[in-house]
Design a protein around this motif. Sequence first.
Motif, PDB file in Angstrom:
ATOM      1  N   LEU A  10      -4.548 -19.228 -18.009  1.00  0.00           N
ATOM      2  CA  LEU A  10      -4.136 -17.896 -17.574  1.00  0.00           C
ATOM      3  C   LEU A  10      -2.647 -17.713 -17.843  1.00  0.00           C
ATOM      4  CD1 LEU A  10      -4.939 -15.260 -16.041  1.00  0.00           C
ATOM      5  CD2 LEU A  10      -4.202 -16.425 -13.949  1.00  0.00           C
ATOM      6  N   PHE A  11      -2.322 -16.736 -18.659  1.00  0.00           N
ATOM      7  CA  PHE A  11      -0.920 -16.414 -18.943  1.00  0.00           C
ATOM      8  C   PHE A  11      -0.517 -15.215 -18.101  1.00  0.00           C
ATOM      9  CE2 PHE A  11       2.194 -13.848 -21.351  1.00  0.00           C
ATOM     10  CZ  PHE A  11       3.244 -14.754 -21.372  1.00  0.00           C
ATOM     11  N   ILE A  12       0.536 -15.377 -17.320  1.00  0.00           N
ATOM     12  CA  ILE A  12       1.033 -14.294 -16.467  1.00  0.00           C
ATOM     13  C   ILE A  12       2.441 -13.927 -16.909  1.00  0.00           C
ATOM     14  CG2 ILE A  12       1.639 -13.595 -14.123  1.00  0.00           C
ATOM     15  CD1 ILE A  12      -0.453 -15.484 -13.067  1.00  0.00           C
ATOM     16  N   ASP A  13       2.653 -12.646 -17.114  1.00  0.00           N
ATOM     17  CA  ASP A  13       3.970 -12.156 -17.510  1.00  0.00           C
ATOM     18  C   ASP A  13       4.357 -11.027 -16.572  1.00  0.00           C
ATOM     19  OD1 ASP A  13       6.301 -11.972 -18.968  1.00  0.00           O
ATOM     20  OD2 ASP A  13       5.476 -10.553 -20.411  1.00  0.00           O
ATOM     21  N   SER A  14       5.612 -10.980 -16.224  1.00  0.00           N
ATOM     22  CA  SER A  14       6.056  -9.946 -15.298  1.00  0.00           C
ATOM     23  C   SER A  14       7.431  -9.444 -15.685  1.00  0.00           C
ATOM     24  CB  SER A  14       6.097 -10.492 -13.865  1.00  0.00           C
ATOM     25  OG  SER A  14       7.108 -11.478 -13.744  1.00  0.00           O
ATOM     26  N   SER A  18       6.385  -4.055 -14.627  1.00  0.00           N
ATOM     27  CA  SER A  18       4.961  -4.289 -14.851  1.00  0.00           C
ATOM     28  C   SER A  18       4.576  -5.733 -14.541  1.00  0.00           C
ATOM     29  CB  SER A  18       4.584  -3.960 -16.300  1.00  0.00           C
ATOM     30  OG  SER A  18       5.198  -4.872 -17.191  1.00  0.00           O
ATOM     31  N   LEU A  19       3.266  -5.935 -14.469  1.00  0.00           N
ATOM     32  CA  LEU A  19       2.707  -7.256 -14.201  1.00  0.00           C
ATOM     33  C   LEU A  19       1.390  -7.349 -14.955  1.00  0.00           C
ATOM     34  CD1 LEU A  19       3.040  -9.852 -12.472  1.00  0.00           C
ATOM     35  CD2 LEU A  19       1.739  -8.712 -10.681  1.00  0.00           C
ATOM     36  N   LYS A  20       1.190  -8.423 -15.707  1.00  0.00           N
ATOM     37  CA  LYS A  20      -0.041  -8.544 -16.479  1.00  0.00           C
ATOM     38  C   LYS A  20      -0.526  -9.981 -16.506  1.00  0.00           C
ATOM     39  CE  LYS A  20       2.398  -8.934 -20.923  1.00  0.00           C
ATOM     40  NZ  LYS A  20       2.604  -8.319 -22.252  1.00  0.00           N
ATOM     41  N   LYS A  29     -10.103 -20.364 -30.324  1.00  0.00           N
ATOM     42  CA  LYS A  29     -11.362 -20.028 -30.987  1.00  0.00           C
ATOM     43  C   LYS A  29     -11.774 -18.601 -30.668  1.00  0.00           C
ATOM     44  CE  LYS A  29     -16.151 -21.669 -31.438  1.00  0.00           C
ATOM     45  NZ  LYS A  29     -17.145 -22.686 -30.981  1.00  0.00           N
ATOM     46  N   TYR A  30     -11.403 -18.145 -29.483  1.00  0.00           N
ATOM     47  CA  TYR A  30     -11.764 -16.799 -29.056  1.00  0.00           C
ATOM     48  C   TYR A  30     -10.511 -15.953 -28.839  1.00  0.00           C
ATOM     49  CZ  TYR A  30     -16.117 -19.263 -28.050  1.00  0.00           C
ATOM     50  OH  TYR A  30     -17.241 -20.040 -28.147  1.00  0.00           O
ATOM     51  N   SER A  31     -10.695 -14.657 -28.906  1.00  0.00           N
ATOM     52  CA  SER A  31      -9.577 -13.734 -28.701  1.00  0.00           C
ATOM     53  C   SER A  31      -9.123 -13.772 -27.245  1.00  0.00           C
ATOM     54  CB  SER A  31      -9.994 -12.306 -29.066  1.00  0.00           C
ATOM     55  OG  SER A  31     -10.396 -12.227 -30.413  1.00  0.00           O
ATOM     56  N   SER A  32      -7.885 -13.377 -27.027  1.00  0.00           N
ATOM     57  CA  SER A  32      -7.366 -13.317 -25.661  1.00  0.00           C
ATOM     58  C   SER A  32      -8.093 -12.232 -24.873  1.00  0.00           C
ATOM     59  CB  SER A  32      -5.864 -13.042 -25.681  1.00  0.00           C
ATOM     60  OG  SER A  32      -5.589 -11.829 -26.364  1.00  0.00           O
ATOM     61  N   VAL A  33      -8.183 -12.437 -23.566  1.00  0.00           N
ATOM     62  CA  VAL A  33      -8.922 -11.511 -22.703  1.00  0.00           C
ATOM     63  C   VAL A  33      -8.004 -10.998 -21.597  1.00  0.00           C
ATOM     64  CG1 VAL A  33     -10.917 -11.199 -21.198  1.00  0.00           C
ATOM     65  CG2 VAL A  33     -11.045 -12.797 -23.134  1.00  0.00           C
ATOM     66  N   PRO A  34      -7.587  -9.730 -21.648  1.00  0.00           N
ATOM     67  CA  PRO A  34      -6.773  -9.170 -20.558  1.00  0.00           C
ATOM     68  C   PRO A  34      -7.611  -9.092 -19.279  1.00  0.00           C
ATOM     69  CG  PRO A  34      -6.635  -7.823 -22.548  1.00  0.00           C
ATOM     70  CD  PRO A  34      -7.768  -8.773 -22.749  1.00  0.00           C
ATOM     71  N   VAL A  35      -7.103  -9.618 -18.194  1.00  0.00           N
ATOM     72  CA  VAL A  35      -7.846  -9.592 -16.931  1.00  0.00           C
ATOM     73  C   VAL A  35      -7.106  -8.849 -15.829  1.00  0.00           C
ATOM     74  CG1 VAL A  35      -9.163 -11.689 -17.393  1.00  0.00           C
ATOM     75  CG2 VAL A  35      -6.911 -11.869 -16.324  1.00  0.00           C
ATOM     76  N   GLY A  36      -5.850  -8.512 -16.065  1.00  0.00           N
ATOM     77  CA  GLY A  36      -5.109  -7.771 -15.054  1.00  0.00           C
ATOM     78  C   GLY A  36      -3.860  -7.140 -15.635  1.00  0.00           C
ATOM     79  N   HIS A  37      -3.601  -5.890 -15.237  1.00  0.00           N
ATOM     80  CA  HIS A  37      -2.394  -5.205 -15.708  1.00  0.00           C
ATOM     81  C   HIS A  37      -2.026  -4.100 -14.738  1.00  0.00           C
ATOM     82  CE1 HIS A  37      -0.123  -2.198 -18.191  1.00  0.00           C
ATOM     83  NE2 HIS A  37       0.549  -3.299 -18.445  1.00  0.00           N
ATOM     84  N   SER A  38      -0.752  -4.008 -14.436  1.00  0.00           N
ATOM     85  CA  SER A  38      -0.278  -2.947 -13.553  1.00  0.00           C
ATOM     86  C   SER A  38       1.112  -2.505 -13.979  1.00  0.00           C
ATOM     87  CB  SER A  38      -0.228  -3.437 -12.103  1.00  0.00           C
ATOM     88  OG  SER A  38       0.381  -2.463 -11.267  1.00  0.00           O
ATOM     89  N   VAL A  39       1.332  -1.204 -13.955  1.00  0.00           N
ATOM     90  CA  VAL A  39       2.660  -0.666 -14.254  1.00  0.00           C
ATOM     91  C   VAL A  39       3.371  -0.286 -12.961  1.00  0.00           C
ATOM     92  CG1 VAL A  39       2.027   0.170 -16.537  1.00  0.00           C
ATOM     93  CG2 VAL A  39       1.677   1.643 -14.559  1.00  0.00           C
ATOM     94  N   HIS A  40       2.748  -0.627 -11.843  1.00  0.00           N
ATOM     95  CA  HIS A  40       3.336  -0.310 -10.542  1.00  0.00           C
ATOM     96  C   HIS A  40       3.780  -1.564  -9.791  1.00  0.00           C
ATOM     97  CE1 HIS A  40       1.991   3.798 -11.113  1.00  0.00           C
ATOM     98  NE2 HIS A  40       0.750   3.375 -11.304  1.00  0.00           N
TER      99      HIS A  40
END
Length: 231
Positions: A10-14, A18-20, A29-40
């Motif tokens: 799990l890669f978390i960037d803030s 924003s927070l994602k 082998k597989y593409s990345s999967v966004p599981v959370g994102h917020s602009v607030h």
Amino acid sequence: MNHDPAEWRLFIDSSKRSLKAILLHNGNKYSSVPVGHSVHLTENYENMKILLNAIKYSEYQWEICGDLKVVGILLGMQKGFTKYCCFLCLWDSRATKEHYVKTDWPVREHFLPGKKSISHEPLVLPEKIILPPLHIKLGLMKNFVKALNKDGQAFLYLRQEFPTLSDAKVKEGIFIGPQIKAMLKDEVFLTKMTPVESEAWNAFKTICENFLGNKKDPNYKELVSNLLSSY
């Protein structure tokens, strides 16, 4: 989501705006999967807790990667220039005379609120944290540039090569990945250095190519030791 959590991280960037959170496959082998994102939600302990609860982290227990600021928040560490700012050991940021001299610091064994620069209960297990190689590379580059003689040829050459960067950023060694990559390939830069500077730069370059890149040299421990000695 049906998957093996051991195969993903799990890669978390803030940031201040924003927070994602993104799942990255360990073998790409597989593409990345966004599981959370917020602009607030911004980068703080409570919002990080909300994010982990929303993606059911306690159920999957992925390994987590992120920059040191994110790691610090996840482990409940105090913000700012604290005395014990490392989550791995009790490296003392105030003991400047021992920096690059003392190599063995006590291992951080506990994360107790109110002690050793810890302000909250950790949100994740420390052993689940992994550091992205890029952020290690950025830190090493920063320390190298900050140690350069500001009137020396190497530092002046850096300012010449990056005219769009402010003097403050160059002095603090704040460079991004592509800029570091360009300097590692720049043979002229090496000729501008003193013997001590070139020794440190070559050690840094070796680490980037044989440890922080796509391959890890079997002799990586010696390479790291050489880097520490030259720095």
